[in-house]
Design a protein around this motif. Structure first.
Motif, PDB file in Angstrom:
ATOM      1  N   LEU B   4       0.856  -1.194   0.000  1.00 32.31           N
ATOM      2  CA  LEU B   4       0.000   0.000   0.000  1.00 32.31           C
ATOM      3  C   LEU B   4       0.886   1.237   0.000  1.00 32.31           C
ATOM      4  O   LEU B   4       1.854   1.312   0.751  1.00 32.31           O
ATOM      5  CB  LEU B   4      -0.891   0.020   1.246  1.00 32.31           C
ATOM      6  N   GLU B   5       0.572   2.158  -0.886  1.00 28.90           N
ATOM      7  CA  GLU B   5       1.281   3.435  -0.871  1.00 28.90           C
ATOM      8  C   GLU B   5       0.265   4.556  -0.668  1.00 28.90           C
ATOM      9  O   GLU B   5      -0.701   4.661  -1.425  1.00 28.90           O
ATOM     10  CB  GLU B   5       2.014   3.649  -2.201  1.00 28.90           C
ATOM     11  N   VAL B   6       0.491   5.326   0.349  1.00 30.50           N
ATOM     12  CA  VAL B   6      -0.331   6.517   0.575  1.00 30.50           C
ATOM     13  C   VAL B   6       0.570   7.699   0.238  1.00 30.50           C
ATOM     14  O   VAL B   6       1.647   7.845   0.812  1.00 30.50           O
ATOM     15  CB  VAL B   6      -0.831   6.592   2.030  1.00 30.50           C
ATOM     16  N   ASP B   7       0.141   8.481  -0.723  1.00 25.80           N
ATOM     17  CA  ASP B   7       1.029   9.492  -1.270  1.00 25.80           C
ATOM     18  C   ASP B   7       0.370  10.873  -1.185  1.00 25.80           C
ATOM     19  O   ASP B   7      -0.617  11.135  -1.870  1.00 25.80           O
ATOM     20  CB  ASP B   7       1.329   9.107  -2.730  1.00 25.80           C
ATOM     21  N   ARG B   8       0.915  11.720  -0.341  1.00 30.22           N
ATOM     22  CA  ARG B   8       0.431  13.098  -0.162  1.00 30.22           C
ATOM     23  C   ARG B   8      -1.097  13.162   0.000  1.00 30.22           C
ATOM     24  O   ARG B   8      -1.773  13.985  -0.608  1.00 30.22           O
ATOM     25  CB  ARG B   8       0.882  13.976  -1.339  1.00 30.22           C
ATOM     26  N   LEU B   9      -1.621  12.278   0.827  1.00 35.90           N
ATOM     27  CA  LEU B   9      -3.073  12.213   1.033  1.00 35.90           C
ATOM     28  C   LEU B   9      -3.580  13.467   1.756  1.00 35.90           C
ATOM     29  O   LEU B   9      -2.976  13.939   2.712  1.00 35.90           O
ATOM     30  CB  LEU B   9      -3.421  10.961   1.862  1.00 35.90           C
ATOM     31  N   ARG B  10      -4.704  13.958   1.251  1.00 34.62           N
ATOM     32  CA  ARG B  10      -5.320  15.129   1.853  1.00 34.62           C
ATOM     33  C   ARG B  10      -6.818  14.900   1.923  1.00 34.62           C
ATOM     34  O   ARG B  10      -7.456  14.563   0.934  1.00 34.62           O
ATOM     35  CB  ARG B  10      -4.999  16.344   0.961  1.00 34.62           C
ATOM     36  N   VAL B  11      -7.382  15.011   3.128  1.00 35.32           N
ATOM     37  CA  VAL B  11      -8.821  14.830   3.298  1.00 35.32           C
ATOM     38  C   VAL B  11      -9.396  16.125   3.834  1.00 35.32           C
ATOM     39  O   VAL B  11      -8.897  16.681   4.817  1.00 35.32           O
ATOM     40  CB  VAL B  11      -9.122  13.675   4.287  1.00 35.32           C
ATOM     41  N   GLU B  12     -10.439  16.604   3.162  1.00 34.43           N
ATOM     42  CA  GLU B  12     -11.014  17.900   3.552  1.00 34.43           C
ATOM     43  C   GLU B  12     -12.494  17.784   3.887  1.00 34.43           C
ATOM     44  O   GLU B  12     -13.197  16.941   3.344  1.00 34.43           O
ATOM     45  CB  GLU B  12     -10.838  18.917   2.420  1.00 34.43           C
ATOM     46  N   PHE B  13     -12.909  18.642   4.771  1.00 38.43           N
ATOM     47  CA  PHE B  13     -14.327  18.760   5.120  1.00 38.43           C
ATOM     48  C   PHE B  13     -14.758  20.201   4.902  1.00 38.43           C
ATOM     49  O   PHE B  13     -14.321  21.085   5.628  1.00 38.43           O
ATOM     50  CB  PHE B  13     -14.552  18.398   6.586  1.00 38.43           C
ATOM     51  N   PRO B  14     -15.610  20.445   3.909  1.00 34.95           N
ATOM     52  CA  PRO B  14     -16.094  21.815   3.748  1.00 34.95           C
ATOM     53  C   PRO B  14     -17.120  22.125   4.852  1.00 34.95           C
ATOM     54  O   PRO B  14     -17.980  21.291   5.138  1.00 34.95           O
ATOM     55  CB  PRO B  14     -16.762  21.785   2.368  1.00 34.95           C
ATOM     56  N   THR B  15     -16.962  23.267   5.496  1.00 34.79           N
ATOM     57  CA  THR B  15     -17.958  23.680   6.498  1.00 34.79           C
ATOM     58  C   THR B  15     -18.361  25.110   6.189  1.00 34.79           C
ATOM     59  O   THR B  15     -17.766  25.750   5.320  1.00 34.79           O
ATOM     60  CB  THR B  15     -17.387  23.647   7.929  1.00 34.79           C
ATOM     61  N   ARG B  16     -19.354  25.597   6.926  1.00 38.18           N
ATOM     62  CA  ARG B  16     -19.803  26.972   6.686  1.00 38.18           C
ATOM     63  C   ARG B  16     -18.693  27.980   6.956  1.00 38.18           C
ATOM     64  O   ARG B  16     -18.617  29.031   6.364  1.00 38.18           O
ATOM     65  CB  ARG B  16     -20.999  27.291   7.597  1.00 38.18           C
ATOM     66  N   ASN B  17     -17.799  27.607   7.883  1.00 33.49           N
ATOM     67  CA  ASN B  17     -16.734  28.548   8.247  1.00 33.49           C
ATOM     68  C   ASN B  17     -15.415  28.215   7.559  1.00 33.49           C
ATOM     69  O   ASN B  17     -14.347  28.393   8.124  1.00 33.49           O
ATOM     70  CB  ASN B  17     -16.534  28.552   9.759  1.00 33.49           C
TER      71      ASN B  17
END
Lengths: 377, 322
Positions: B4-17
Motif C-alpha cells: 500500500l502506498e499513501v502518497d500526499r493524502l489530503r482529506v477535507e471537510f467543507p464547512t460553513r466557516n
C-alpha cells in the motif's frame, strides 16, 4: 468486623483514618417482566455489585480501587458519596457514620467530600457558564458573604487549576476535554474539601492531557492535604497516584495492600494477571502469551472464589468456599485460599526489580492451562 | 513495490466557516505482512487516514488530494462495484466497538456466510463450514453451536473475535484495525491483540493498527507513524520511535505515559492540547506546545526528513526545511 479491626490496629496511634468502610454491600434487583413473573414464576435476580468490602483511607493518602468493568469500583464511589443508598455496611467519615444519611446530609460533612467524574463532557451542564458551574457549590454551602467575594473566589479557583479567570464567562463546549476536567476539579475543590472521590478522572482524556491532570491532582494533594479515593482500571496510572491499592473482582476486594507491595510482590492471582496485562513500553515482552478468559457476568458469578474459573491454582475449596481477606505479607491482605495455604509460587517483582524483565507471562501465573480450555462463553 | 502506498493524502471537510483539513499531506507505505501502527491523540487524523484507505469517509468529507495505491493500482477514486471488490476482499476492517460492527438482527453465522459468499465463490454449505472453521480459528469455543447465536449472546471479547473473523474471512491482504481493543477490558485487550497478530502473520496480511495507545503499539507494530493535527510528525521502526523519538511531540508523548516502576514526582507533560482543525497554527502545527520551538517554527512548515531508519517532520533536522 474482625477484618476492620485488624486493619484499624495497624494504623499509627492518634491519627484516625479519614474514611472507614466496613462490610459495605450494595445489591441491585433486576426486575423481571410482569408476565414472566406471573406466568413463569420468575424471581427477581440480584446483582451483588458490592459484596462486603472493607477498607480505610488515612488522611492525606490515596487509596486506589482497580479492577475491570463490572467489578463494582464505581458503585463503591457512589456509595461513599451517598449518591446511592447502601444495602448494608458502614461508611464512617471522620468518625460519623454516613451509611444511612441521605445524599447531601449532614451538610457540614458533605461539604468536605467531593467527587470528580469520568466524562467531563457529561458532568458539566452545557447551558451554564463555567463561572456558575464553579460557584454553585459555594452558594449551596453559603461559603461566600457577597457576590464580589464569590467572583474573586471563582477567579482564584480557575487560576489554581491552570485556567484563566476570563474563562469563567465561557460555556463548557468552548473547552477541550482536559480543560473541562480542570473545570470539574475547580468545582470539586471550591468547597475546600478534605476528601475527593475520583472516578476514572483521566480515562476519557488523551495521554498528554492525562499527564497534566494527574500532575495537577498530585500537586493539589500536596498543597491542600487532600485524601483521595481514586478509581481506575489503569495500573500504571494507579502506580503514579496511589499509596494503597485495593484490587476488586466482581464486587469483592481480592487484595488490599500498600502500592509498593502490590507492584513488588503481588499475591492474588488476579492481581498478578492484571499486572501481566500492562503493555510493556520497553518491548521486552513482545510475543508473550496473554492470559485467557474474561470477567464473568456479574448477575451469575461463579460460586466460591469468583475468580476460580480463570485461576490456574483453583482447587475444590476455591470452587465452594469464598475466601476471606486475610493479612499476608508487608501489611497486605489477600482473599485467596491458595495464598493462605501457601500453594502459590512467589511472584516475580514486575518493574521494581529493575534488572531482569521476564519474557513471558508464565512466571506470574505459574503454569497456565492452554487458552482454549479456559475460555468462558 | 510496497503493498500500500499513501502518497500526499489530503482529506477535507467543507464547512460553513471554511474548509477543514483533517488529513494534510500524509505519505507512507505498508509492506506485505507488515504491522504499521498509526498513533496520535484524538483529532490527529489517524482514523480519518484509515477511513480514506477503505473509502469510508462520510460526505461532505472527501479526498481532496494525493493518491492511495494498492499493488500499484489507484484505489482512492473507486466507486460502486469496483470499490466493493477492494473493500472487504483486498482490505478488511475492524472497528472499535464490536457491538456496533455486528448486525444485532442476524446470527453471527449469517453475517460470516454473507461476507464469505460475497467475496469467494462458495456454496452456502461450504461457506457455513468455513464460517465454523473461522470461529474456531479466532478461539470461540463450541463454534458449531455458537454460529447460530446472535451478537448479544457473546461477551465483548468474543464479539471482537467474531469481528476479526469477519474481517479476515475473505482473505484480505491488508487489515485496517481502528482502535480494536479500546472498548475492551484490559485482560481481554492483550488476548485480542495477540490473536490479530497471530492470524495476520499466518496469512501474511498487513495491518494498519490505528490506536492512541502506545502500549498496544509497543507490543504489536513493526513500524510506527505518529500523527499530529492531521499531519505526520514522525515515522520509523517501533524501537526507534518509542525509545529514541526524534520529534519533540513523540518525546513528550512517551514521557507523559505513566509507567510501572519507581514513582516519579511528576510526569512529563506537554502544555496545552491539540489545536482544533479550524485553528491550526502557521508553520509547524506543534509549535505552541513545543519545548524546542524557535523563530522558524512559526514560519516554515517542516517536511519529512530522513532520520535514522525513519523520517521526522521537525525543523531541527536537516532536510526538513521546505
Amino acid at each position: 468486623m474482625t477484618r476492620t479491626m485488624s486493619l484499624a490496629a495497624r494504623r499509627p496511634a492518634g491519627t484516625a483514618p479519614l474514611l472507614e468502610v466496613s462490610d459495605l454491600r450494595k445489591h441491585f434487583a433486576l426486575p423481571r417482566p410482569f408476565l414472566n413473573r406471573v406466568l413463569q414464576a420468575e424471581q427477581h435476580q440480584l446483582v451483588r455489585a458490592v459484596d462486603g468490602i472493607d477498607f480505610t483511607i488515612e488522611r492525606g493518602k490515596t487509596l486506589s480501587l482497580v479492577g475491570e468493568s463490572g467489578c463494582g469500583k464505581s458503585t463503591v464511589a457512589k456509595l461513599v458519596m451517598g449518591l446511592i443508598g447502601t444495602t448494608s455496611g458502614r461508611i464512617v467519615f471522620d468518625g460519623v457514620d454516613l451509611s444511612h444519611a441521605p445524599a447531601g446530609a449532614p451538610a457540614k460533612l458533605r461539604r468536605r467530600m467531593q467527587m470528580i467524574f469520568q466524562d467531563p463532557y457529561a458532568s458539566l451542564n452545557p447551558r451554564w457558564r463555567v463561572r456558575d458551574i464553579i460557584a454553585e457549590p459555594l452558594q449551596t454551602y453559603r461559603l461566600c458573604a457577597s457576590r464580589a467575594e464569590e467572583t474573586r473566589e471563582v477567579d482564584r479557583l480557575l487560576e489554581f487549576v491552570g485556567l484563566n479567570a476570563k474563562d469563567g464567562d465561557k460555556f463548557p463546549h468552548e473547552f477541550s476535554g482536559g480543560q473541562r476536567q480542570r473545570i470539574s476539579i475547580a468545582r470539586a475543590i471550591s468547597t475546600k474539601p478534605d476528601f475527593l472521590v475520583c472516578d476514572e478522572p483521566t480515562s476519557a482524556l488523551d495521554v498528554s492531557v492525562q499527564a497534566q491532570i494527574l500532575n495537577l491532582m498530585r500537586e493539589m494533594q500536596r498543597e491542600l492535604g487532600l485524601t483521595y479515593l481514586f478509581i481506575s482500571h489503569d495500573l500504571a496510572v494507579v502506580n503514579f497516584m496511589a499509596d494503597w491499592i485495593g484490587v476488586m473482582y466482581l464486587g469483592r476486594l481480592v487484595e488490599l495492600a500498600p502500592a509498593e507491595t502490590v507492584f513488588a510482590s503481588p499475591q492474588h492471582p488476579y492481581t498478578r494477571l492484571l499486572l501481566d496485562t500492562i503493555p510493556d513500553l520497553t518491548m521486552a515482552r513482545r510475543g508473550r502469551e496473554p492470559v485467557a478468559g474474561e470477567v464473568p457476568n456479574p448477575i451469575d458469578p461463579p460460586p466460591g472464589c469468583h475468580f476460580h474459573p480463570r485461576c490456574p491454582f483453583a482447587e475444590s475449596r476455591c470452587r465452594s468456599e469464598p475466601p476471606q481477606l486475610r493479612e499476608t505479607v508487608l501489611g497486605a491482605s489477600t482473599a485467596c485460599h491458595a495464598v493462605e495455604e501457601g500453594r502459590l509460587p512467589p511472584a516475580v517483582a514486575s518493574g521494581f526489580a529493575g534488572g531482569a524483565i521476564p519474557t513471558d507471562g508464565a512466571h506470574l501465573l505459574g503454569k497456565i492451562a492452554p487458552p482454549d480450555q479456559q475460555l468462558v462463553g | 513495490m510496497a503493498l500500500l502506498e499513501v502518497d500526499r493524502l489530503r482529506v477535507e471537510f467543507p464547512t460553513r466557516n471554511g474548509t477543514l483539513t483533517a488529513v494534510d499531506d500524509v505519505s507512507f507505505t505498508v509492506e506485505e505482512g507488515e504491522v504499521l501502527g498509526l498513533v496520535g491523540e484524538s483529532g490527529a487524523g489517524k482514523s480519518m487516514t484509515g477511513a480514506a484507505i477503505i473509502g469510508l469517509i462520510e460526505p461532505p468529507g472527501h479526498i481532496a488530494g494525493g493518491e492511495i495505491r494498492l499493488d500499484g493500482g489507484r484505489i482512492d477514486a473507486l466507486r460502486g462495484e469496483a470499490l466493493r471488490k477492494v473493500r472487504g476482499k483486498q482490505i478488511g476492517a475492524i472497528f472499535q466497538d464490536p457491538l456496533t460492527s455486528l448486525n444485532p438482527l442476524f446470527t453471527v453465522g449469517d453475517q460470516l456466510v454473507e461476507t464469505i459468499r460475497t467475496h469467494l465463490p462458495l456454496s452456502v454449505a461450504e461457506a457455513r463450514r468455513r464460517a465454523v472453521d473461522w470461529l474456531a480459528e479466532v478461539g470461540i469455543p463450541a463454534p458449531d453451536k455458537r454460529i447460530d447465536q446472535y451478537p448479544h449472546q457473546f461477551s465483548g471479547g468474543m464479539r471482537q473475535r467474531v469481528v476479526i473473523a469477519l474481517a479476515l474471512c475473505a482473505e484480505p491482504r491488508l487489515i485496517i484495525a481502528d482502535e480494536p481493543t479500546t472498548a475492551l477490558d484490559v485482560s481481554v485487550q492483550a488476548q485480542i491483540i495477540a490473536l490479530l497478530k497471530k492470524l495476520c502473520r499466518e496469512r501474511n496480511a498487513a495491518v494498519i493498527l490505528v490506536t492512541h495507545d502506545m502500549g498496544v503499539i509497543a507490543e504489536t507494530a513493526d513500524r510506527v507513524a505518529v500523527m499530529y493535527a492531521g499531519r505526520l510528525a514522525e515515522i520509523g521502526p517501533v524501537k526507534q520511535v518509542l525509545e529514541k523519538p526524534n520529534h519533540p511531540y513523540t518525546a513528550g508523548l512517551m514521557g507523559s505515559i505513566p509507567r510501572i516502576g519507581p514513582r516519579p514526582e511528576r510526569l512529563i507533560q506537554i502544555a496545552g492540547s491539540m489545536p482544533r482543525l479550524s485553528d491550526i497554527p502557521a508553520g509547524c502545527a506543534f509549535n505552541p506546545r513545543c519545548t524546542r520551538v524557535f523563530a522558524d517554527c512559526h514560519v516554515h512548515r517542516p517536511r519529512l526528513a530522513a532520520s535514522g531508519d525513519g523520517a521526522v517532520a521537525c525543523l531541527h533536522y536537516e532536510g526538513a526545511r521546505p
